[in-house]
Design an enzyme around this catalytic site. Sequence first.
Site, PDB file in Angstrom:
ATOM      1  CB  CYS A   1       5.153   2.117   7.357  1.00 45.02           C
ATOM      2  SG  CYS A   1       4.729   3.588   6.410  1.00 45.02           S
ATOM      3  CG  LEU A   2       6.689   0.857   1.360  1.00 44.78           C
ATOM      4  CD1 LEU A   2       6.126   1.171  -0.020  1.00 44.78           C
ATOM      5  CD2 LEU A   2       7.789  -0.184   1.271  1.00 44.78           C
TER       6      LEU A   2
ATOM      7  CG  HIS B   1      -0.647   1.280   7.170  1.00 45.65           C
ATOM      8  ND1 HIS B   1       0.302   0.763   8.022  1.00 45.65           N
ATOM      9  CD2 HIS B   1       0.034   2.118   6.331  1.00 45.65           C
ATOM     10  CE1 HIS B   1       1.495   1.268   7.713  1.00 45.65           C
ATOM     11  NE2 HIS B   1       1.362   2.092   6.687  1.00 45.65           N
ATOM     12  CD  GLU B   2      -1.118   2.533   2.675  1.00 49.62           C
ATOM     13  OE1 GLU B   2      -0.620   3.673   2.604  1.00 49.62           O
ATOM     14  OE2 GLU B   2      -0.438   1.530   2.948  1.00 49.62           O
TER      15      GLU B   2
ATOM     16  CD  GLN C   1       3.422   5.811   2.522  1.00 51.31           C
ATOM     17  OE1 GLN C   1       2.449   5.295   2.019  1.00 51.31           O
ATOM     18  NE2 GLN C   1       4.409   5.108   3.058  1.00 51.31           N
TER      19      GLN C   1
ATOM     20  CG  HIS D   1       0.467   6.837   5.332  1.00 49.05           C
ATOM     21  ND1 HIS D   1       1.643   7.286   5.890  1.00 49.05           N
ATOM     22  CD2 HIS D   1       0.618   5.508   5.166  1.00 49.05           C
ATOM     23  CE1 HIS D   1       2.472   6.264   6.040  1.00 49.05           C
ATOM     24  NE2 HIS D   1       1.876   5.164   5.608  1.00 49.05           N
TER      25      HIS D   1
ATOM     26  N   GLY E   1       0.831  -1.194   0.000  1.00 46.58           N
ATOM     27  CA  GLY E   1       0.000   0.000   0.000  1.00 46.58           C
ATOM     28  C   GLY E   1       0.868   1.246   0.000  1.00 46.58           C
TER      29      GLY E   1
HETATM   30 NI    NI Z   1       2.695   3.242   5.552  1.00 49.12          NI
END
Ligand code: NI
Length: 168
Positions: A92-93, A134-135, A50, A138, A45
Amino acid sequence: MSLLNILKYPDPFLKRPAEAVGEDEDVTGLVEDMFETMYNARGIGLAAPQVGVGKRLIVLDVSPVDETAKPLALVNPEIVSREGKEESEEGCLSVPELNVKITRASRVTVSGHTPGGERVQVAAEGILAIALQHEIDHLNGVLIVDYLSRLKREFYRKKIKKMYAQRM
Ligand code: NI
């Protein structure tokens, strides 16, 4: 298509709540780039903030975990219902080398638009429900580090500072 730079904690941009995508805004190019960037980083995701874009837009593909899943892009997603509770470990990236145990709703319904402007409603459970929450976090400037205790967050911040310093 092009790969986008993924911002990393503690970049202050990640803490900024994102703005709604306007009705006549064309995000199809951005969506393509976000998918490419997500697949390249082996994520499931990615949210627009991000990659430095303060817009309410997310892409997901949880097929590495649930092979029946399909790629999904949502514009202005909103959680309209939640049910149950489930704890799982999330990465998380934008938050390297950290997994956090987070309790979230086990089932959610999310409404929003496709990049083409069609209204959609997604009923999700399992990994897709977790990833959606989660997204959408963000988009509100919330990261997995925010679920840590203050002490653990401080510890992680120091560790990550040291890690970046060594790379320079
Ligand atoms: Ni994330």
